[in-house]
Design a protein around this motif. Sequence first.
Motif, PDB file in Angstrom:
ATOM      1  N   ARG A 173      -4.557   0.864   7.812  1.00 54.44           N
ATOM      2  CA  ARG A 173      -3.828   0.284   9.126  1.00 54.44           C
ATOM      3  C   ARG A 173      -5.161  -0.092  10.169  1.00 54.44           C
ATOM      4  O   ARG A 173      -4.948  -1.147  10.891  1.00 54.44           O
ATOM      5  CB  ARG A 173      -3.257   1.746   9.397  1.00 54.44           C
ATOM      6  CG  ARG A 173      -2.649   1.405  10.964  1.00 54.44           C
ATOM      7  CD  ARG A 173      -2.109   2.656  11.232  1.00 54.44           C
ATOM      8  NE  ARG A 173      -0.929   3.047  10.634  1.00 54.44           N
ATOM      9  CZ  ARG A 173       0.367   2.611  11.265  1.00 54.44           C
ATOM     10  NH1 ARG A 173       0.417   1.904  12.362  1.00 54.44           N
ATOM     11  NH2 ARG A 173       1.521   3.056  10.441  1.00 54.44           N
ATOM     12  N   SER A 174      -6.288   0.593  10.124  1.00 53.49           N
ATOM     13  CA  SER A 174      -7.107   0.232  11.155  1.00 53.49           C
ATOM     14  C   SER A 174      -7.923  -0.826  11.027  1.00 53.49           C
ATOM     15  O   SER A 174      -8.280  -1.585  11.854  1.00 53.49           O
ATOM     16  CB  SER A 174      -8.202   1.553  11.234  1.00 53.49           C
ATOM     17  OG  SER A 174      -9.115   1.498  10.057  1.00 53.49           O
ATOM     18  N   GLY A 197       0.798   5.303  -1.251  1.00 57.94           N
ATOM     19  CA  GLY A 197       0.677   5.450   0.236  1.00 57.94           C
ATOM     20  C   GLY A 197      -0.556   5.751   0.793  1.00 57.94           C
ATOM     21  O   GLY A 197      -1.321   5.420   1.877  1.00 57.94           O
ATOM     22  N   GLY A 198      -1.296   6.791   0.199  1.00 55.17           N
ATOM     23  CA  GLY A 198      -2.480   7.384   0.452  1.00 55.17           C
ATOM     24  C   GLY A 198      -3.575   6.388   0.262  1.00 55.17           C
ATOM     25  O   GLY A 198      -4.439   6.404   0.815  1.00 55.17           O
ATOM     26  N   LEU A 199      -3.285   5.724  -0.730  1.00 52.06           N
ATOM     27  CA  LEU A 199      -4.596   4.726  -0.956  1.00 52.06           C
ATOM     28  C   LEU A 199      -4.358   3.627   0.135  1.00 52.06           C
ATOM     29  O   LEU A 199      -5.448   3.047   0.594  1.00 52.06           O
ATOM     30  CB  LEU A 199      -4.440   3.941  -2.297  1.00 52.06           C
ATOM     31  CG  LEU A 199      -4.728   4.785  -3.484  1.00 52.06           C
ATOM     32  CD1 LEU A 199      -4.220   4.087  -4.662  1.00 52.06           C
ATOM     33  CD2 LEU A 199      -6.170   5.350  -3.669  1.00 52.06           C
ATOM     34  N   LEU A 200      -3.282   3.160   0.556  1.00 53.05           N
ATOM     35  CA  LEU A 200      -3.018   1.814   1.373  1.00 53.05           C
ATOM     36  C   LEU A 200      -3.176   2.344   2.862  1.00 53.05           C
ATOM     37  O   LEU A 200      -3.464   1.613   3.743  1.00 53.05           O
ATOM     38  CB  LEU A 200      -1.779   1.265   1.065  1.00 53.05           C
ATOM     39  CG  LEU A 200      -1.736   0.802  -0.354  1.00 53.05           C
ATOM     40  CD1 LEU A 200      -0.392   0.134  -0.475  1.00 53.05           C
ATOM     41  CD2 LEU A 200      -2.996  -0.154  -0.678  1.00 53.05           C
ATOM     42  N   ALA A 201      -2.807   3.554   3.340  1.00 48.67           N
ATOM     43  CA  ALA A 201      -2.721   3.957   4.916  1.00 48.67           C
ATOM     44  C   ALA A 201      -4.017   3.720   5.477  1.00 48.67           C
ATOM     45  O   ALA A 201      -4.055   3.265   6.555  1.00 48.67           O
ATOM     46  CB  ALA A 201      -2.293   5.420   4.638  1.00 48.67           C
ATOM     47  N   PRO A 202      -5.112   4.120   4.884  1.00 50.49           N
ATOM     48  CA  PRO A 202      -6.488   3.937   5.566  1.00 50.49           C
ATOM     49  C   PRO A 202      -6.629   2.500   6.154  1.00 50.49           C
ATOM     50  O   PRO A 202      -7.479   2.140   7.032  1.00 50.49           O
ATOM     51  CB  PRO A 202      -7.358   4.478   4.775  1.00 50.49           C
ATOM     52  CG  PRO A 202      -6.898   5.217   3.843  1.00 50.49           C
ATOM     53  CD  PRO A 202      -5.201   4.819   3.658  1.00 50.49           C
ATOM     54  N   ALA A 232       0.832  -5.414  15.210  1.00 44.59           N
ATOM     55  CA  ALA A 232       1.058  -4.409  15.912  1.00 44.59           C
ATOM     56  C   ALA A 232       1.373  -2.986  15.166  1.00 44.59           C
ATOM     57  O   ALA A 232       1.742  -3.595  13.754  1.00 44.59           O
ATOM     58  CB  ALA A 232       2.257  -4.515  17.067  1.00 44.59           C
ATOM     59  N   ASP A 233       1.399  -1.910  15.513  1.00 44.28           N
ATOM     60  CA  ASP A 233       1.899  -0.838  14.759  1.00 44.28           C
ATOM     61  C   ASP A 233       3.059  -0.832  14.129  1.00 44.28           C
ATOM     62  O   ASP A 233       3.321  -0.680  12.979  1.00 44.28           O
ATOM     63  CB  ASP A 233       1.488   0.299  15.576  1.00 44.28           C
ATOM     64  CG  ASP A 233       0.113   1.079  15.671  1.00 44.28           C
ATOM     65  OD1 ASP A 233      -0.430   1.251  14.672  1.00 44.28           O
ATOM     66  OD2 ASP A 233      -0.363   1.277  16.662  1.00 44.28           O
ATOM     67  N   ARG A 234       3.755  -1.520  14.894  1.00 44.88           N
ATOM     68  CA  ARG A 234       5.377  -1.407  14.700  1.00 44.88           C
ATOM     69  C   ARG A 234       5.556  -2.511  13.418  1.00 44.88           C
ATOM     70  O   ARG A 234       6.341  -2.380  12.699  1.00 44.88           O
ATOM     71  CB  ARG A 234       6.488  -2.028  15.740  1.00 44.88           C
ATOM     72  CG  ARG A 234       6.038  -3.230  16.181  1.00 44.88           C
ATOM     73  CD  ARG A 234       7.102  -3.341  17.393  1.00 44.88           C
ATOM     74  NE  ARG A 234       7.364  -4.743  17.489  1.00 44.88           N
ATOM     75  CZ  ARG A 234       8.611  -5.357  17.097  1.00 44.88           C
ATOM     76  NH1 ARG A 234       9.521  -4.585  16.493  1.00 44.88           N
ATOM     77  NH2 ARG A 234       8.825  -6.761  17.261  1.00 44.88           N
ATOM     78  N   ASP A 235       4.614  -3.584  13.431  1.00 46.82           N
ATOM     79  CA  ASP A 235       4.660  -4.542  12.380  1.00 46.82           C
ATOM     80  C   ASP A 235       3.940  -3.785  10.753  1.00 46.82           C
ATOM     81  O   ASP A 235       4.680  -4.026   9.876  1.00 46.82           O
ATOM     82  CB  ASP A 235       3.907  -5.606  12.367  1.00 46.82           C
ATOM     83  CG  ASP A 235       4.302  -6.336  13.848  1.00 46.82           C
ATOM     84  OD1 ASP A 235       5.506  -6.440  14.050  1.00 46.82           O
ATOM     85  OD2 ASP A 235       3.531  -6.656  14.778  1.00 46.82           O
ATOM     86  N   PHE A 236       3.061  -3.146  10.961  1.00 45.12           N
ATOM     87  CA  PHE A 236       2.792  -2.379   9.944  1.00 45.12           C
ATOM     88  C   PHE A 236       3.417  -1.337   9.308  1.00 45.12           C
ATOM     89  O   PHE A 236       3.839  -1.318   8.289  1.00 45.12           O
ATOM     90  CB  PHE A 236       1.388  -1.655  10.395  1.00 45.12           C
ATOM     91  CG  PHE A 236       0.264  -1.252   9.277  1.00 45.12           C
ATOM     92  CD1 PHE A 236      -0.356  -1.858   8.541  1.00 45.12           C
ATOM     93  CD2 PHE A 236       0.645   0.165   8.744  1.00 45.12           C
ATOM     94  CE1 PHE A 236      -1.224  -1.156   7.457  1.00 45.12           C
ATOM     95  CE2 PHE A 236       0.080   0.902   7.805  1.00 45.12           C
ATOM     96  CZ  PHE A 236      -0.922   0.250   7.043  1.00 45.12           C
ATOM     97  N   ASP A 237       4.158  -0.663  10.308  1.00 41.32           N
ATOM     98  CA  ASP A 237       5.238   0.385   9.764  1.00 41.32           C
ATOM     99  C   ASP A 237       6.373  -0.426   9.273  1.00 41.32           C
ATOM    100  O   ASP A 237       6.810  -0.039   8.041  1.00 41.32           O
ATOM    101  CB  ASP A 237       5.483   1.151  11.132  1.00 41.32           C
ATOM    102  CG  ASP A 237       4.653   2.038  11.573  1.00 41.32           C
ATOM    103  OD1 ASP A 237       3.850   2.342  11.008  1.00 41.32           O
ATOM    104  OD2 ASP A 237       4.871   2.235  12.773  1.00 41.32           O
ATOM    105  N   ALA A 260      -3.325  -5.921  17.254  1.00 38.78           N
ATOM    106  CA  ALA A 260      -2.665  -5.936  18.486  1.00 38.78           C
ATOM    107  C   ALA A 260      -2.749  -4.493  19.436  1.00 38.78           C
ATOM    108  O   ALA A 260      -2.865  -3.620  18.910  1.00 38.78           O
ATOM    109  CB  ALA A 260      -1.249  -6.455  18.466  1.00 38.78           C
ATOM    110  N   PRO A 261      -3.168  -4.638  20.705  1.00 39.71           N
ATOM    111  CA  PRO A 261      -3.540  -3.672  21.566  1.00 39.71           C
ATOM    112  C   PRO A 261      -2.114  -2.851  21.433  1.00 39.71           C
ATOM    113  O   PRO A 261      -0.796  -3.362  21.413  1.00 39.71           O
ATOM    114  CB  PRO A 261      -3.742  -4.108  22.878  1.00 39.71           C
ATOM    115  CG  PRO A 261      -3.619  -5.487  22.945  1.00 39.71           C
ATOM    116  CD  PRO A 261      -3.395  -6.076  21.421  1.00 39.71           C
ATOM    117  N   ALA A 262      -2.110  -1.380  21.597  1.00 40.14           N
ATOM    118  CA  ALA A 262      -0.775  -0.783  21.466  1.00 40.14           C
ATOM    119  C   ALA A 262      -0.159  -0.911  22.879  1.00 40.14           C
ATOM    120  O   ALA A 262      -0.596  -1.454  23.704  1.00 40.14           O
ATOM    121  CB  ALA A 262      -1.334   0.928  21.651  1.00 40.14           C
ATOM    122  N   ALA A 263       1.197  -0.843  22.574  1.00 39.06           N
ATOM    123  CA  ALA A 263       2.200  -1.182  23.769  1.00 39.06           C
ATOM    124  C   ALA A 263       2.079  -0.165  24.817  1.00 39.06           C
ATOM    125  O   ALA A 263       2.115   1.100  24.486  1.00 39.06           O
ATOM    126  CB  ALA A 263       3.329  -1.442  23.269  1.00 39.06           C
TER     127      ALA A 263
END
Length: 123
Positions: free
Chosen positions: A111-112, A104-109, A75-80, A117-120
């Motif tokens: 995320r997708s 961070g700029g190299l790795l942020a993309p 999920a997004d919270r796990d990635f964060d 997991a679907p967004a809560a």
Amino acid sequence: MSIYESIGGAGAVQAAVDDFYSRLLADPQLAPFFSGVDVQRLKAHQRAFLTAELGGAKIYQGRDMAAAHAQLAIADRDFDAVVTHLVATLTALDVPGETISQIGGLLAPLRSDIVTAPAAVTS
């Protein structure tokens, strides 16, 4: 000079990966993702990936990020949380803030490719 060279090359990547995984495995939110996983093998893949991503000479030959994470329901919270641990690791290793931002700029993309997991839904 590449980011890889500026942070200290192989030794720095080794230290970062070791500290990073210590943090991930100690985090009750993230530790379950590593149950039954060969962490030493995973760390070797992570070192190869970071070396390639940060401009080192090695070429990453592991699975792509989407395939490697597809069945994990991240999920997004796990990635964060992972990002928070990575920043803490790099900060503890005295990597300059500007370089952390570049990483961070190299790795942020990614995320997708990693968050599956679907967004809560909140009401």
